[in-house]
Scaffold this motif. Sequence first.
Motif, PDB file in Angstrom:
ATOM      1  N   ALA A 130       0.837  -1.209   0.000  1.00  0.00           N
ATOM      2  CA  ALA A 130       0.000   0.000   0.000  1.00  0.00           C
ATOM      3  C   ALA A 130       0.868   1.253   0.000  1.00  0.00           C
ATOM      4  O   ALA A 130       0.563   2.238  -0.690  1.00  0.00           O
ATOM      5  CB  ALA A 130      -0.912  -0.013   1.230  1.00  0.00           C
ATOM      6  N   TYR A 131       1.976   1.229   0.703  1.00  0.00           N
ATOM      7  CA  TYR A 131       2.847   2.410   0.771  1.00  0.00           C
ATOM      8  C   TYR A 131       3.428   2.760  -0.598  1.00  0.00           C
ATOM      9  O   TYR A 131       3.364   3.914  -1.041  1.00  0.00           O
ATOM     10  CB  TYR A 131       3.993   2.180   1.770  1.00  0.00           C
ATOM     11  CG  TYR A 131       5.073   3.227   1.661  1.00  0.00           C
ATOM     12  CD1 TYR A 131       6.281   2.949   1.025  1.00  0.00           C
ATOM     13  CD2 TYR A 131       4.867   4.520   2.133  1.00  0.00           C
ATOM     14  CE1 TYR A 131       7.259   3.920   0.886  1.00  0.00           C
ATOM     15  CE2 TYR A 131       5.837   5.502   1.987  1.00  0.00           C
ATOM     16  CZ  TYR A 131       7.019   5.194   1.370  1.00  0.00           C
ATOM     17  OH  TYR A 131       7.985   6.163   1.218  1.00  0.00           O
ATOM     18  N   TYR A 132       3.990   1.772  -1.300  1.00  0.00           N
ATOM     19  CA  TYR A 132       4.640   2.097  -2.578  1.00  0.00           C
ATOM     20  C   TYR A 132       3.619   2.566  -3.616  1.00  0.00           C
ATOM     21  O   TYR A 132       3.909   3.439  -4.431  1.00  0.00           O
ATOM     22  CB  TYR A 132       5.468   0.906  -3.067  1.00  0.00           C
ATOM     23  CG  TYR A 132       6.695   0.696  -2.206  1.00  0.00           C
ATOM     24  CD1 TYR A 132       6.883  -0.468  -1.459  1.00  0.00           C
ATOM     25  CD2 TYR A 132       7.650   1.697  -2.088  1.00  0.00           C
ATOM     26  CE1 TYR A 132       7.988  -0.623  -0.641  1.00  0.00           C
ATOM     27  CE2 TYR A 132       8.766   1.558  -1.272  1.00  0.00           C
ATOM     28  CZ  TYR A 132       8.927   0.392  -0.553  1.00  0.00           C
ATOM     29  OH  TYR A 132      10.027   0.259   0.263  1.00  0.00           O
ATOM     30  N   ARG A 133       2.416   2.031  -3.535  1.00  0.00           N
ATOM     31  CA  ARG A 133       1.360   2.505  -4.428  1.00  0.00           C
ATOM     32  C   ARG A 133       1.065   3.976  -4.115  1.00  0.00           C
ATOM     33  O   ARG A 133       0.854   4.788  -5.015  1.00  0.00           O
ATOM     34  CB  ARG A 133       0.116   1.632  -4.217  1.00  0.00           C
ATOM     35  CG  ARG A 133      -1.011   1.886  -5.159  1.00  0.00           C
ATOM     36  CD  ARG A 133      -2.190   1.022  -4.773  1.00  0.00           C
ATOM     37  NE  ARG A 133      -2.713   1.393  -3.475  1.00  0.00           N
ATOM     38  CZ  ARG A 133      -3.365   0.559  -2.656  1.00  0.00           C
ATOM     39  NH1 ARG A 133      -3.519  -0.710  -3.001  1.00  0.00           N
ATOM     40  NH2 ARG A 133      -3.824   0.963  -1.505  1.00  0.00           N
ATOM     41  N   ARG A 134       1.101   4.313  -2.825  1.00  0.00           N
ATOM     42  CA  ARG A 134       0.815   5.688  -2.397  1.00  0.00           C
ATOM     43  C   ARG A 134       1.881   6.644  -2.924  1.00  0.00           C
ATOM     44  O   ARG A 134       1.591   7.786  -3.262  1.00  0.00           O
ATOM     45  CB  ARG A 134       0.750   5.730  -0.865  1.00  0.00           C
ATOM     46  CG  ARG A 134       0.331   7.064  -0.299  1.00  0.00           C
ATOM     47  CD  ARG A 134      -1.154   7.342  -0.487  1.00  0.00           C
ATOM     48  NE  ARG A 134      -1.425   8.771  -0.281  1.00  0.00           N
ATOM     49  CZ  ARG A 134      -1.645   9.642  -1.254  1.00  0.00           C
ATOM     50  NH1 ARG A 134      -1.650   9.246  -2.520  1.00  0.00           N
ATOM     51  NH2 ARG A 134      -1.872  10.915  -0.989  1.00  0.00           N
ATOM     52  N   VAL A 135       3.122   6.178  -3.001  1.00  0.00           N
ATOM     53  CA  VAL A 135       4.197   7.021  -3.547  1.00  0.00           C
ATOM     54  C   VAL A 135       3.904   7.350  -5.011  1.00  0.00           C
ATOM     55  O   VAL A 135       4.076   8.491  -5.460  1.00  0.00           O
ATOM     56  CB  VAL A 135       5.566   6.328  -3.416  1.00  0.00           C
ATOM     57  CG1 VAL A 135       6.651   7.130  -4.123  1.00  0.00           C
ATOM     58  CG2 VAL A 135       5.934   6.110  -1.951  1.00  0.00           C
ATOM     59  N   VAL A 136       3.426   6.345  -5.757  1.00  0.00           N
ATOM     60  CA  VAL A 136       3.082   6.578  -7.166  1.00  0.00           C
ATOM     61  C   VAL A 136       1.989   7.640  -7.268  1.00  0.00           C
ATOM     62  O   VAL A 136       2.066   8.575  -8.064  1.00  0.00           O
ATOM     63  CB  VAL A 136       2.609   5.271  -7.836  1.00  0.00           C
ATOM     64  CG1 VAL A 136       2.139   5.525  -9.269  1.00  0.00           C
ATOM     65  CG2 VAL A 136       3.722   4.234  -7.824  1.00  0.00           C
ATOM     66  N   GLU A 137       0.967   7.498  -6.412  1.00  0.00           N
ATOM     67  CA  GLU A 137      -0.133   8.470  -6.434  1.00  0.00           C
ATOM     68  C   GLU A 137       0.365   9.846  -6.007  1.00  0.00           C
ATOM     69  O   GLU A 137       0.014  10.867  -6.606  1.00  0.00           O
ATOM     70  CB  GLU A 137      -1.254   8.006  -5.505  1.00  0.00           C
ATOM     71  CG  GLU A 137      -1.979   6.763  -5.989  1.00  0.00           C
ATOM     72  CD  GLU A 137      -2.859   6.138  -4.902  1.00  0.00           C
ATOM     73  OE1 GLU A 137      -3.662   5.250  -5.245  1.00  0.00           O
ATOM     74  OE2 GLU A 137      -2.713   6.521  -3.722  1.00  0.00           O
ATOM     75  N   HIS A 138       1.205   9.877  -4.967  1.00  0.00           N
ATOM     76  CA  HIS A 138       1.671  11.152  -4.412  1.00  0.00           C
ATOM     77  C   HIS A 138       2.381  11.993  -5.478  1.00  0.00           C
ATOM     78  O   HIS A 138       2.152  13.199  -5.589  1.00  0.00           O
ATOM     79  CB  HIS A 138       2.614  10.875  -3.239  1.00  0.00           C
ATOM     80  CG  HIS A 138       3.196  12.104  -2.625  1.00  0.00           C
ATOM     81  ND1 HIS A 138       2.482  12.906  -1.754  1.00  0.00           N
ATOM     82  CD2 HIS A 138       4.406  12.693  -2.784  1.00  0.00           C
ATOM     83  CE1 HIS A 138       3.251  13.924  -1.385  1.00  0.00           C
ATOM     84  NE2 HIS A 138       4.416  13.822  -1.989  1.00  0.00           N
ATOM     85  N   TYR A 139       3.239  11.338  -6.255  1.00  0.00           N
ATOM     86  CA  TYR A 139       3.989  12.082  -7.288  1.00  0.00           C
ATOM     87  C   TYR A 139       3.335  11.981  -8.662  1.00  0.00           C
ATOM     88  O   TYR A 139       3.877  12.472  -9.650  1.00  0.00           O
ATOM     89  CB  TYR A 139       5.424  11.554  -7.377  1.00  0.00           C
ATOM     90  CG  TYR A 139       6.296  11.997  -6.228  1.00  0.00           C
ATOM     91  CD1 TYR A 139       6.764  11.090  -5.282  1.00  0.00           C
ATOM     92  CD2 TYR A 139       6.624  13.339  -6.066  1.00  0.00           C
ATOM     93  CE1 TYR A 139       7.550  11.498  -4.224  1.00  0.00           C
ATOM     94  CE2 TYR A 139       7.411  13.772  -5.004  1.00  0.00           C
ATOM     95  CZ  TYR A 139       7.873  12.838  -4.093  1.00  0.00           C
ATOM     96  OH  TYR A 139       8.656  13.262  -3.033  1.00  0.00           O
ATOM     97  N   ASP A 140       2.177  11.291  -8.707  1.00  0.00           N
ATOM     98  CA  ASP A 140       1.500  11.103  -9.995  1.00  0.00           C
ATOM     99  C   ASP A 140       2.487  10.555 -11.034  1.00  0.00           C
ATOM    100  O   ASP A 140       2.590  11.052 -12.162  1.00  0.00           O
ATOM    101  CB  ASP A 140       0.895  12.435 -10.466  1.00  0.00           C
ATOM    102  CG  ASP A 140      -0.085  12.229 -11.618  1.00  0.00           C
ATOM    103  OD1 ASP A 140      -0.328  13.180 -12.379  1.00  0.00           O
ATOM    104  OD2 ASP A 140      -0.566  11.084 -11.776  1.00  0.00           O
ATOM    105  N   LEU A 141       3.202   9.513 -10.649  1.00  0.00           N
ATOM    106  CA  LEU A 141       4.210   8.944 -11.546  1.00  0.00           C
ATOM    107  C   LEU A 141       3.534   8.261 -12.739  1.00  0.00           C
ATOM    108  O   LEU A 141       2.462   7.661 -12.602  1.00  0.00           O
ATOM    109  CB  LEU A 141       5.073   7.928 -10.795  1.00  0.00           C
ATOM    110  CG  LEU A 141       5.878   8.464  -9.616  1.00  0.00           C
ATOM    111  CD1 LEU A 141       6.711   7.336  -8.986  1.00  0.00           C
ATOM    112  CD2 LEU A 141       6.774   9.624 -10.022  1.00  0.00           C
ATOM    113  N   ASP A 142       4.179   8.349 -13.888  1.00  0.00           N
ATOM    114  CA  ASP A 142       3.658   7.735 -15.114  1.00  0.00           C
ATOM    115  C   ASP A 142       4.121   6.281 -15.133  1.00  0.00           C
ATOM    116  O   ASP A 142       5.183   5.959 -15.668  1.00  0.00           O
ATOM    117  CB  ASP A 142       4.190   8.509 -16.329  1.00  0.00           C
ATOM    118  CG  ASP A 142       3.679   7.958 -17.653  1.00  0.00           C
ATOM    119  OD1 ASP A 142       4.063   8.490 -18.706  1.00  0.00           O
ATOM    120  OD2 ASP A 142       2.906   6.973 -17.626  1.00  0.00           O
ATOM    121  N   VAL A 143       3.349   5.423 -14.497  1.00  0.00           N
ATOM    122  CA  VAL A 143       3.706   4.002 -14.431  1.00  0.00           C
ATOM    123  C   VAL A 143       2.764   3.210 -15.326  1.00  0.00           C
ATOM    124  O   VAL A 143       1.547   3.290 -15.150  1.00  0.00           O
ATOM    125  CB  VAL A 143       3.610   3.449 -13.000  1.00  0.00           C
ATOM    126  CG1 VAL A 143       4.021   1.978 -12.977  1.00  0.00           C
ATOM    127  CG2 VAL A 143       4.460   4.239 -12.034  1.00  0.00           C
TER     128      VAL A 143
END
Length: 346
Positions: free
Chosen positions: A91-104
């Motif tokens: 859940a944490y690493y997914r939150r990092v993606v959301e936080h920075y709106d990373l293009d994954v």
Amino acid sequence: MNSHAMTSNAASGRILDLVVVGAGPCGLAVGAAAARNGDVSCRLFDRGCVTNSLLNYPYYMRFFSTARKLEIGGVPFSIPETKPTRRQALAYYRRVVEHYDLDVRQYEDVVAVEGVSGDFRVRTRKVRGGEESVTRCRAVVVATGGFHEPNWLGVPGEDLEKVSHWYYEPYPYWDQDVLVVGGGNSSVDAALELYRNGSRPTLVHFAGELDRGVKPWVRPDIDNRIERGEIPVYWKHRVAEIRPTEVVLRSDESGELTTIPNDFVLAMTGWRANPAVLLELGVGVDDETGIPVHDPDTMETDVPGVYIAGVLAAGHNANKVFIENGKEHGGRIVAAYDRPKTPAAG
Ligand SMILES: Cc1cc2nc3c(=O)[nH]c(=O)nc-3n(C[C@H](O)[C@H](O)[C@H](O)COP(=O)(O)OP(=O)(O)OC[C@H]3O[C@@H](n4cnc5c(N)ncnc54)[C@H](O)[C@@H]3O)c2cc1C
């Protein structure tokens, strides 16, 4: 919802700064570093979901690192306990993606990377449907991890259904004879959990003792179980053959064979990275260690514009690089990244 347009950029002629192959914790750390830089565009591809490797960890495992040490991109990993569970980390690493709106781009496999520094073409194939596309970028970061292929036992019967190189949870093994192969953390954790859940685990290890890397806080427990015969161990033995209801073990010292009853085999023998993407780009990989040639300060390889991040940088010895230190590669790469000049014609 990922807000990025799900199309390639080759047709548009737009070139990204970075493409990262692999959205594990260390690949994500590259993306977060690029986002924090604010001036470096970055897209990440993963053939599975974000931090796909963590999916294959034992369901109820707890990391040996504290949450703070697993933090990436300056995003706090706040939990009441000191060390997170697999579920909390996912859940944490997914939150990092959301936080920075990373293009994954999840479920998109990188099948080839061609080109030179300043103009690489990353070819991808969607796992569902097989649609292919090309993404252009100035530099490539290969962060494909170390879990491509298990270290096979290479014995008859390894392909039987009862044999697995993954361990998830103890429940399928209640009241069963389970052989656990290996002497490292994964086999020790599996054997203890199996023992505590009513299985009959037996350890087999080619060495005469457990690996030195076994977590010190777990040692007293496993040493006691072994000493009391609660978890039998075949030291200096290897698996010679696996049969439907038994396994044959061979002593490294005498060559003597021992057959024991068996229902399941958990081969906790570690995993290997697959440097195929690097080799195709012409990156040198040390035959013995499996370590790609790179500058540890910048993580750039011997092919300009090609960087590595994460456990891939450790070669065959995955214990050398893990999240705690592999996450630092992202900052080094983005700091070193210097927009190259347009490549010479021809
Ligand atoms: C049980 C267990 C416990 C652990 N506990 C800890 C701990 O407490 N602390 C710690 O620091 N480390 C720990 N580790 C180690 C840690 O998990 C790894 O070091 C870490 O996952 C490495 O991150 P990575 O991003 O380099 O690679 P990975 O997490 O393996 O990510 C690589 C990603 O690349 C993707 N990929 C591969 N090839 C392609 C391709 N061609 N195209 C697209 N995508 C691709 C994969 O799907 C994967 O998601 C533990 C490991 C295990 C097994």
